[in-house]
Design a protein around this motif. Structure first.
Motif, PDB file in Angstrom:
ATOM      1  N   ILE A 225      48.706   1.254  26.464  1.00  0.00           N
ATOM      2  CA  ILE A 225      50.152   1.468  26.559  1.00  0.00           C
ATOM      3  C   ILE A 225      50.672   2.227  25.340  1.00  0.00           C
ATOM      4  O   ILE A 225      51.496   3.143  25.456  1.00  0.00           O
ATOM      5  CB  ILE A 225      50.867   0.111  26.715  1.00  0.00           C
ATOM      6  N   ILE A 226      50.176   1.872  24.157  1.00  0.00           N
ATOM      7  CA  ILE A 226      50.597   2.577  22.938  1.00  0.00           C
ATOM      8  C   ILE A 226      50.224   4.053  23.018  1.00  0.00           C
ATOM      9  O   ILE A 226      51.038   4.936  22.721  1.00  0.00           O
ATOM     10  CB  ILE A 226      49.953   1.919  21.699  1.00  0.00           C
ATOM     11  N   ARG A 227      49.012   4.341  23.438  1.00  0.00           N
ATOM     12  CA  ARG A 227      48.561   5.731  23.519  1.00  0.00           C
ATOM     13  C   ARG A 227      49.345   6.511  24.572  1.00  0.00           C
ATOM     14  O   ARG A 227      49.487   7.738  24.465  1.00  0.00           O
ATOM     15  CB  ARG A 227      47.063   5.783  23.825  1.00  0.00           C
ATOM     16  N   ASN A 228      49.852   5.817  25.564  1.00  0.00           N
ATOM     17  CA  ASN A 228      50.628   6.490  26.606  1.00  0.00           C
ATOM     18  C   ASN A 228      52.027   6.858  26.127  1.00  0.00           C
ATOM     19  O   ASN A 228      52.599   7.866  26.555  1.00  0.00           O
ATOM     20  CB  ASN A 228      50.721   5.585  27.836  1.00  0.00           C
ATOM     21  N   HIS A 229      52.583   6.053  25.230  1.00  0.00           N
ATOM     22  CA  HIS A 229      53.967   6.259  24.803  1.00  0.00           C
ATOM     23  C   HIS A 229      54.108   6.998  23.472  1.00  0.00           C
ATOM     24  O   HIS A 229      55.174   7.538  23.183  1.00  0.00           O
ATOM     25  CB  HIS A 229      54.681   4.916  24.690  1.00  0.00           C
ATOM     26  N   ILE A 230      53.073   6.989  22.644  1.00  0.00           N
ATOM     27  CA  ILE A 230      53.123   7.680  21.351  1.00  0.00           C
ATOM     28  C   ILE A 230      52.116   8.824  21.409  1.00  0.00           C
ATOM     29  O   ILE A 230      50.908   8.605  21.429  1.00  0.00           O
ATOM     30  CB  ILE A 230      52.802   6.735  20.172  1.00  0.00           C
TER      31      ILE A 230
END
Length: 398
Positions: A225-230
């Motif tokens: 999720i972090i890699r998808n949003h940042i």
């Protein structure tokens, strides 16, 4: 407009207007003319630039509703927002002020959250949307390593706060929004390698346990999720100025599973000095102007690099024959030379071909914003210039 290799647009930071009403007037005047030439049969995307002042206006329900109505009527959609420059960007001395407020401040945090709230309302169903933002701060704001570490720590926590906001938006609307952090020479994240180091070694260790704890994700889910949003904003001018090799950039991003939020299609000014450098140097002096930062990286004949924070500082130095200068001056992408000077257009073409091969992103944004400060002989009517830029990019993609 939708192309085989992504949605292609240009950034509206080219148009003046720090208030929303002034900027909207510019959009209404210019965008329909441009769309009629480059995308007459299909809707055209907009890379919207909003100042801090404009964001306070557009977020009001009646104002954003008026804009949505105009977008639908005229055949436009917003899928990108430029959230780098917060304050005045035209007809004033911008320079390093473009970094104020930086990511260590609540003003930058609140501004970015407002932009995402606006984008979540404007973004069409089925598309992802991104907000671009500075590389934490300007490196020369800090006098000591301790100051720098404190600034990075505060910025990392603020970006984590934005991440929570993006997770909440996706939970409520199903829309995937991403923060596109843009490396720039002399930014704290001045190149792709520094960006990856911060993300991998500072941001992930900070954000992962917090996201797991607050949202109940597993470690693997939280990291995904972090890699998808940042994501990274890949400005081709910036990487060219830093003499970054495009193959190496793409390899590093793929190796570290970094997503590209957008490619900012741009060219830097490039100067290769001959044995007698004076005529070329005289031509270069026409690009010395007081509005924007024009960082310079010089490669000597033996390959060593030397950096200067702005063009006037480099011009004070004795020029040596056979040096190559790269200057952070966003020159028209459809031109590869300007008399004795040239551009990094070949590097841009190479990166666009890598985009065609690897599908790095679905968002392609032309970002030439210096039309008003170019030498007079390079200035043409703004709509003509934008149309020519987009048409040139389409020929490369086709």
């Amino acid at each position: 407009m939708k192309t085989k290799y992504g949605h292609l647009t240009y950034c509206s930071n080219i148009h003046p207007g720090e208030t929303w009403s002034d900027h909207f007037l510019q959009l209404k005047e210019n965008l329909p003319i441009i769309r009629a030439k480059v995308s007459p049969q299909t809707p055209m995307g907009i890379g919207l630039r909003l100042s801090g002042e404009a964001s306070f206006e557009l977020i009001k329900p009646n104002i954003i509703s008026e804009f949505q109505t105009w977008l639908t009527k005229e055949g436009f959609y917003v899928f990108l927002i430029n959230g780098f420059p917060y304050g005045n960007f035209h007809k004033t001395t911008v320079k390093e002020n473009v970094y104020h407020p930086d990511w260590a401040t609540t003003d930058r945090l609140d501004y970015t959250i407002r932009l995402f709230s606006i984008l979540s309302q404007l973004l069409p169903e089925g598309l992802e949307g991104g907000v671009s933002t500075p590389p934490i701060s300007y490196q020369f704001f800090d006098k000591t390593d301790a100051e720098r570490e404190l600034r990075v720590k505060s910025a990392t926590q603020n970006i984590t706060e934005v991440l929570h906001h993006l997770i909440q938006i996706q939970k409520e609307t199903g829309k995937i929004l991403h923060l596109d952090i843009e490396p720039e020479p002399d930014g704290i994240l001045g190149n792709v390698e520094l960006w990856i180091h911060w993300f991998r070694d500072i941001f992930l260790p900070t954000a992962l346990p917090e996201i797991q704890s607050q949202w109940g994700f597993t470690k693997e889910e939280a990291e995904s999720i972090i890699r998808n949003h940042i994501r990274i904003c890949l400005d081709v001018c910036h990487s060219a100025v830093s003499f970054e090799d495009n193959n190496t950039v793409v390899r590093l991003l793929r190796k570290n599973f970094i997503k590209v939020g957008r490619i900012q299609i741009s060219s830097a000014l490039k100067v290769k000095f001959p044995e007698d450098p004076k005529p070329t140097l005289d031509s270069l002096k026409h690009f010395e102007e007081p509005t924007y930062l024009h960082q310079v990286v010089i490669q000597s004949k033996d390959g060593q690099l030397e950096s200067f924070p702005d063009l006037p500082y480099a011009l004070q130095r004795d020029v040596k024959p056979f040096e190559e200068w790269r200057i952070h001056f966003h020159v028209p992408v459809f031109l590869d030379s300007y008399g004795l000077l040239s551009s990094t257009q070949s590097e841009l073409v190479y990166l666009l071909n890598l985009q065609k091969e690897f599908n790095l992103t679905d968002a392609l944004e032309v970002e030439t914003y210096t039309w008003g400060v170019l030498p007079k002989e390079l200035q043409t009517p703004i709509t003509t210039s934008i149309i020519r830029e987009l048409a040139w990019v389409k020929t490369i993609l086709d």
